[in-house]
Design an enzyme around this catalytic site. Structure first.
Site, PDB file in Angstrom:
ATOM      1  N   ASP A 142      -7.871   5.519  -2.690  1.00 14.23           N
ATOM      2  CA  ASP A 142      -7.059   4.379  -2.244  1.00 14.23           C
ATOM      3  C   ASP A 142      -6.549   3.603  -3.450  1.00 14.23           C
ATOM      4  OD1 ASP A 142      -5.837   2.317  -0.991  1.00 14.23           O
ATOM      5  OD2 ASP A 142      -7.586   1.621   0.133  1.00 14.23           O
TER       6      ASP A 142
ATOM      7  N   HIS B  14      -2.433   0.412   7.062  1.00 13.43           N
ATOM      8  CA  HIS B  14      -2.715   0.715   5.658  1.00 13.43           C
ATOM      9  C   HIS B  14      -2.331   2.155   5.381  1.00 13.43           C
ATOM     10  CE1 HIS B  14      -4.446  -0.069   1.825  1.00 13.43           C
ATOM     11  NE2 HIS B  14      -5.421   0.814   1.946  1.00 13.43           N
TER      12      HIS B  14
ATOM     13  N   CYS C  39       0.809  -1.215   0.000  1.00 15.32           N
ATOM     14  CA  CYS C  39       0.000   0.000   0.000  1.00 15.32           C
ATOM     15  C   CYS C  39       0.843   1.266   0.000  1.00 15.32           C
ATOM     16  CB  CYS C  39      -0.959  -0.005   1.174  1.00 15.32           C
ATOM     17  SG  CYS C  39      -0.152  -0.133   2.781  1.00 15.32           S
TER      18      CYS C  39
END
Length: 684
Positions: A482, A467, A424
């Protein structure tokens, strides 16, 4: 009838069984500290116990002052080397453990034994500074029971079943008082707020580089737990914001404190942070209200589902949508947070130019790509960002916990055009840089996404749920974007556990994690049951703070007032009669016991008064037995009777005796009392 020596004679030497009993108590207390103490303290415990046992068998002399001082200095030096000083909580705990262990070297009689037990109780209590879990509490209760029955034996009770029966009876008697004190006495915060340097439960830091958060997937450490008051968010809204990163140097994203922002922008600090119970930056109605059970953390960060809007206590609300506590958490704590589940809708006072800053002449290939995509989007930010996300969703980009290392000067170029594999932070960092390259204000947000939902409705968020995503300023508000959702939508929809479970790196740092057995139905149900019980313990017992105490007492008061208002005069008379009868019954029973148990004591006190008139009275603070033993050597023919009375009165008052033995000792006591007066030396 056996004739044991004086019960409370402090000078009586310790026997080998009593020494073993003290050592087992030390082992039980040490077990509570075992995960948190230096392992070499176990060697100190074994060495001290070994010396005492060899000395008991006359193979070694008593530990002298030099040896004891050397041992103390050795332990302090070891702790100094271990912790770099002696003032931290861990070092101070080590000092306490060292004192407890080395005390065995100079423990030779019952008085010393009682001191060891008392230090054991203090050391046992200190273990709760490390951990206040249900398992720790159960283990501490077992250790406390052992110490208590040791104290019973040291006080003259019979070892074994009788001592255990006495200890359990004492614990049962103390239970109502313990519950009462728990309910009504306010918590004393400073006792549980000792500094715990460098303790960070979340594993997050003030800066990240691509690959950092991937390491957190190797741990199952619990970050926090949450329970929603009302509706629960769907999986794609479970974004727990912790902080934002807005400064990029070409390699790492770092976070500036509000005070640093204010100083660099020449603006008042109040524009960047304010203390309040409600956010001064956002007045939207909350969408979700969650009760968080936070783990101890040396940092003040508080997670929130989107932008924090209100809390049940004063917090620091930052202009970038970050929530901070006023002080770090030294122990687990409850916090209720109302939030929007969305990115902040207000501008950052640092300004859009701050969120467009990039190193000059870095990542030229990415800049060319950004310019090309910007032209193809005809200068429309939304079309540009959609094209960027679509590019991440195409091959050969892939999601992996073990990406290749990025060590060149243009790491975004290396990732986007060479390795194309990452986690991520890789995608969030690249997306934020690509947005800034075309003038779109962007920042990286670090926190957690997802969480395991338990059958009772609470969520557990762990390190592997860490995250990173980005927020971009579009149409007068920040919007969450995202990139991970483009490359690995299952990570967002199913959670990290389901998506990463087959990876070799997942839980690599937690080889004994019960999560490894989650595929076994019964094992997983057992794990969930244990975690549910632990959660209820933490929330109901450890989290029982001032607000809950006041609410409980207010409810009890209201209930009693309601019952009192419905009480008729006849009911009041009947209740008064029952209460008076119970008091009378208690008084009669107690008087009978006093007469039965105190008869001997009264007779001995009369003897002491008789002796005082003859110039041999007790001294201040002296017990009857001590008094009689002190004057016995000078009493001539009455010496034996005085010592016999001292021994019998101790046994009759404190020892658990059978009815026959108690009867025989009373008869002998009466004879000896008369003999003392008959044989007491006459004055010349």
């Amino acid at each position: 009838m056996s004739t044991p020596s004086a019960l409370l004679a402090d000078g009586r030497s310790l026997s080998a069984p009593l020494l073993v009993q003290l050592f087992i108590g030390q082992c039980l207390v040490l077990a509570l500290h075992l995960p948190f103490m230096p392992p070499w303290l176990l060697g100190v415990a074994l060495a001290a116990a070994g010396w005492r046992f060899l000395q008991l068998r006359r193979r070694l002399p008593r530990a002298g002052v030099v040896l004891r001082l050397t041992a103390v200095v050795g332990v302090l030096a070891g702790l100094w080397l271990q912790y770099g000083g002696l003032m931290g909580m861990q070092a101070l705990m080590g000092v306490l453990l060292g004192i407890y262990l080395l005390k065995l070297l100079e423990t030779h009689d019952r008085r010393d034994g009682r001191v060891v037990v008392i230090i054991g109780f203090v050391t046992l209590t200190a273990a709760f500074l490390h951990d206040q879990s249900l398992l720790m509490s159960a283990a501490a209760l077992l250790a406390a029971a052992w110490l208590l029955q040791t104290l019973v034996v040291l006080a003259g009770g019979r070892a074994g079943r009788d001592a255990w029966r006495e200890a359990l009876w004492l614990l049962t008697l103390s239970a109502p008082l313990m519950v009462l004190l728990f309910v009504v006495v306010p918590r004393i915060g400073p006792l549980w707020s000792l500094p715990q340097a460098d303790q960070a439960s979340t594993g997050l830091s003030d800066e990240i580089a691509p690959g950092d958060i991937a390491q957190l997937s190797r741990s199952d450490a619990r970050a926090f737990r949450a329970r929603f008051d009302g509706a629960e968010p769907p999986p794609d809204e479970r974004y727990w914001r912790v902080y934002t990163l807005s400064q990029f140097d070409g390699e790492r994203w770092t976070r500036l404190r509000p005070e640093q922002h204010a100083a660099s922008a020449g603006q008042p600090v109040s524009r960047f942070v304010q203390e309040a119970e409600r956010s001064p930056f956002d007045d939207r109605p909350p969408r979700y209200v969650a009760e968080l059970l936070l783990e101890p953390d040396s940092r003040p960060w508080r997670p929130s589902l989107g932008t924090p809007l209100a809390s049940d206590a004063r917090q620091r609300y930052l202009a970038d949508g970050t929530l901070e506590g006023l002080v770090p958490l030294s122990s687990r704590g409850l916090l209720q947070v109302a939030s929007s589940a969305r990115a902040p809708s207000y501008p950052d006072p640092a300004g859009p130019a701050w969120h467009r800053l990039l190193p000059q002449d870095a990542n030229p290939r990415s800049r060319d790509l950004a310019e090309r995509l910007w032209r193809e989007a005809e200068g429309d930010p939304r079309r540009y960002l959609a094209a960027l996300m679509a590019r991440f969703g195409e091959a050969p980009f892939r999601y992996t916990l073990s990406p290749p290392l990025l060590r060149g000067p243009d790491r975004i170029d290396d990732f986007l055009f060479d390795t194309r594999a990452g986690y991520c932070t890789h995608y969030a960092s690249a997306a934020a840089v690509m947005a800034r390259m075309v003038g779109i204000p962007a920042r990286v947000v670090v926190g957690f996404q997802g969480g395991e939902r338990h059958p009772d409705g609470h969520f557990t968020i762990r390190d592997y749920d860490a995250h990173a995503w980005i927020e971009v300023w579009l149409d007068g508000a920040w919007e969450r974007l995202d990139p991970t959702a483009a490359i690995a939508p299952e990570r967002i929809e199913q959670g990290a556990e389901a998506f990463l479970g087959d990876s070799e790196d997942f839980l690599a740092d937690a080889p004994f994690s019960p999560l490894r057995l989650r595929e076994l139905g019964w094992a997983n149900r057992l794990r969930l049951g244990v975690e549910r019980t632990e959660y209820r313990w933490q929330r109901g017992v450890i989290g029982y703070q001032r607000e809950r105490r006041e609410a409980l007492l207010a409810g009890l008061t209201e209930r009693i007032a309601s019952l009192w208002s419905r009480l008729t005069p006849g009911d009041a008379l009947r209740l008064a009669a029952v209460a008076a009868g119970m008091v009378l019954l208690w008084w009669v029973r107690r008087s009978w016991h006093w007469r039965r148990a105190g008869g001997e004591g009264a007779r001995v006190r009369r003897l002491q008064a008789w002796l005082e008139r003859r110039g041999a009275g007790p001294q201040g603070g002296e017990s009857p037995a001590t008094h009689l033993r002190r004057i016995a050597p000078a009493a001539g023919p009455a010496q034996a009777a005085l010592e016999g009375v001292a021994q019998d009165i101790e046994r009759l008052l404190y020892a658990p005796l059978s009815a026959r033995e108690r009867h025989l000792r009373r008869r002998r006591l009466a004879r000896q009392l008369a003999e003392i007066k008959r044989r007491w030396p006459r004055r010349r």
